[in-house]
Design a protein around this motif. Structure first.
Motif, PDB file in Angstrom:
ATOM      1  N   ASP A  46       7.655 -16.691  -6.321  1.00  9.23           N
ATOM      2  CA  ASP A  46       8.286 -15.413  -6.677  1.00  9.23           C
ATOM      3  C   ASP A  46       7.347 -14.237  -6.438  1.00  9.23           C
ATOM      4  OD1 ASP A  46      10.658 -16.656  -7.367  1.00  9.23           O
ATOM      5  OD2 ASP A  46      10.213 -16.679  -9.523  1.00  9.23           O
ATOM      6  N   ILE A  47       6.097 -14.369  -6.838  1.00  8.70           N
ATOM      7  CA  ILE A  47       5.159 -13.261  -6.690  1.00  8.70           C
ATOM      8  C   ILE A  47       4.782 -13.044  -5.228  1.00  8.70           C
ATOM      9  CG2 ILE A  47       2.961 -14.468  -7.070  1.00  8.70           C
ATOM     10  CD1 ILE A  47       3.976 -11.181  -8.715  1.00  8.70           C
ATOM     11  N   VAL A  48       4.748 -14.115  -4.433  1.00  4.84           N
ATOM     12  CA  VAL A  48       4.473 -13.981  -2.998  1.00  4.84           C
ATOM     13  C   VAL A  48       5.632 -13.251  -2.311  1.00  4.84           C
ATOM     14  CG1 VAL A  48       4.231 -15.258  -0.842  1.00  4.84           C
ATOM     15  CG2 VAL A  48       2.872 -15.904  -2.830  1.00  4.84           C
ATOM     16  N   ARG A  49       6.863 -13.578  -2.692  1.00  3.51           N
ATOM     17  CA  ARG A  49       8.020 -12.858  -2.133  1.00  3.51           C
ATOM     18  C   ARG A  49       7.949 -11.374  -2.485  1.00  3.51           C
ATOM     19  NH1 ARG A  49      10.741 -17.251  -4.397  1.00  3.51           N
ATOM     20  NH2 ARG A  49      11.198 -18.845  -2.860  1.00  3.51           N
ATOM     21  N   GLU A  50       7.551 -11.079  -3.720  1.00  8.69           N
ATOM     22  CA  GLU A  50       7.413  -9.680  -4.131  1.00  8.69           C
ATOM     23  C   GLU A  50       6.329  -8.979  -3.315  1.00  8.69           C
ATOM     24  OE1 GLU A  50       6.344  -6.936  -8.013  1.00  8.69           O
ATOM     25  OE2 GLU A  50       6.848  -9.045  -8.339  1.00  8.69           O
ATOM     26  N   ALA A  51       5.214  -9.651  -3.100  1.00  7.77           N
ATOM     27  CA  ALA A  51       4.129  -9.072  -2.297  1.00  7.77           C
ATOM     28  C   ALA A  51       4.610  -8.751  -0.887  1.00  7.77           C
ATOM     29  CB  ALA A  51       2.934 -10.020  -2.248  1.00  7.77           C
ATOM     30  N   ALA A  52       5.391  -9.651  -0.297  1.00 10.76           N
ATOM     31  CA  ALA A  52       5.937  -9.413   1.039  1.00 10.76           C
ATOM     32  C   ALA A  52       6.908  -8.237   1.021  1.00 10.76           C
ATOM     33  CB  ALA A  52       6.628 -10.664   1.563  1.00 10.76           C
ATOM     34  N   ASP A  53       7.733  -8.149  -0.020  1.00  7.23           N
ATOM     35  CA  ASP A  53       8.719  -7.079  -0.122  1.00  7.23           C
ATOM     36  C   ASP A  53       8.090  -5.699  -0.270  1.00  7.23           C
ATOM     37  OD1 ASP A  53      10.816  -8.873   0.106  1.00  7.23           O
ATOM     38  OD2 ASP A  53      11.221  -8.934  -2.064  1.00  7.23           O
ATOM     39  N   VAL A  54       6.983  -5.614  -1.004  1.00 11.37           N
ATOM     40  CA  VAL A  54       6.375  -4.307  -1.262  1.00 11.37           C
ATOM     41  C   VAL A  54       5.282  -3.939  -0.257  1.00 11.37           C
ATOM     42  CG1 VAL A  54       6.922  -4.405  -3.710  1.00 11.37           C
ATOM     43  CG2 VAL A  54       4.676  -5.163  -2.933  1.00 11.37           C
ATOM     44  N   CYS A  55       4.968  -4.831   0.663  1.00 13.02           N
ATOM     45  CA  CYS A  55       3.926  -4.548   1.654  1.00 13.02           C
ATOM     46  C   CYS A  55       4.329  -3.333   2.499  1.00 13.02           C
ATOM     47  CB  CYS A  55       3.717  -5.763   2.554  1.00 13.02           C
ATOM     48  SG  CYS A  55       2.515  -5.480   3.866  1.00 13.02           S
ATOM     49  N   PRO A  56       3.562  -2.245   2.444  1.00 12.05           N
ATOM     50  CA  PRO A  56       3.945  -1.029   3.177  1.00 12.05           C
ATOM     51  C   PRO A  56       3.913  -1.186   4.699  1.00 12.05           C
ATOM     52  CG  PRO A  56       1.809  -0.734   2.133  1.00 12.05           C
ATOM     53  CD  PRO A  56       2.337  -2.051   1.667  1.00 12.05           C
TER      54      PRO A  56
END
Length: 64
Positions: A46-56
Motif C-alpha cells: 500500500d505504501i509503495v503504491r502511494e509513493a508511486a502515485d505521489v512521485c512528482p
C-alpha cells in the motif's frame, strides 16, 4: 508486486524515501532515487503504491 524506477525521470524530491525507506533510498550526490527492494513484501504494498502515485516525476512504476 514488482517495482521499477526510471532515474532519468526522478527529480530528487525524496517523497518515496520518506514514505517507504525500506524500499527506496537516494543517491548522496544528487538525490536521485535508488531502489532497495524490487519485490517488497506484502506489508509494504500500500505504501509503495502511494509513493508511486505521489512521485512528482512519475519515476516509479508498480506492476502487480
Amino acid at each position: 508486486m514488482k517495482i521499477t524506477v526510471d532515474q532519468d525521470k526522478c527529480c530528487g524530491a525524496g517523497t518515496c524515501v520518506l514514505l517507504a525507506p525500506d524500499v527506496f533510498d537516494q543517491r548522496e550526490e544528487d538525490g536521485i532515487v535508488l531502489l532497495l527492494q524490487e519485490t517488497p513484501g506484502p506489508d509494504t504494498h500500500d505504501i509503495v503504491r502511494e509513493a508511486a502515485d505521489v512521485c512528482p516525476g512519475a519515476a516509479i512504476t508498480v506492476s502487480e
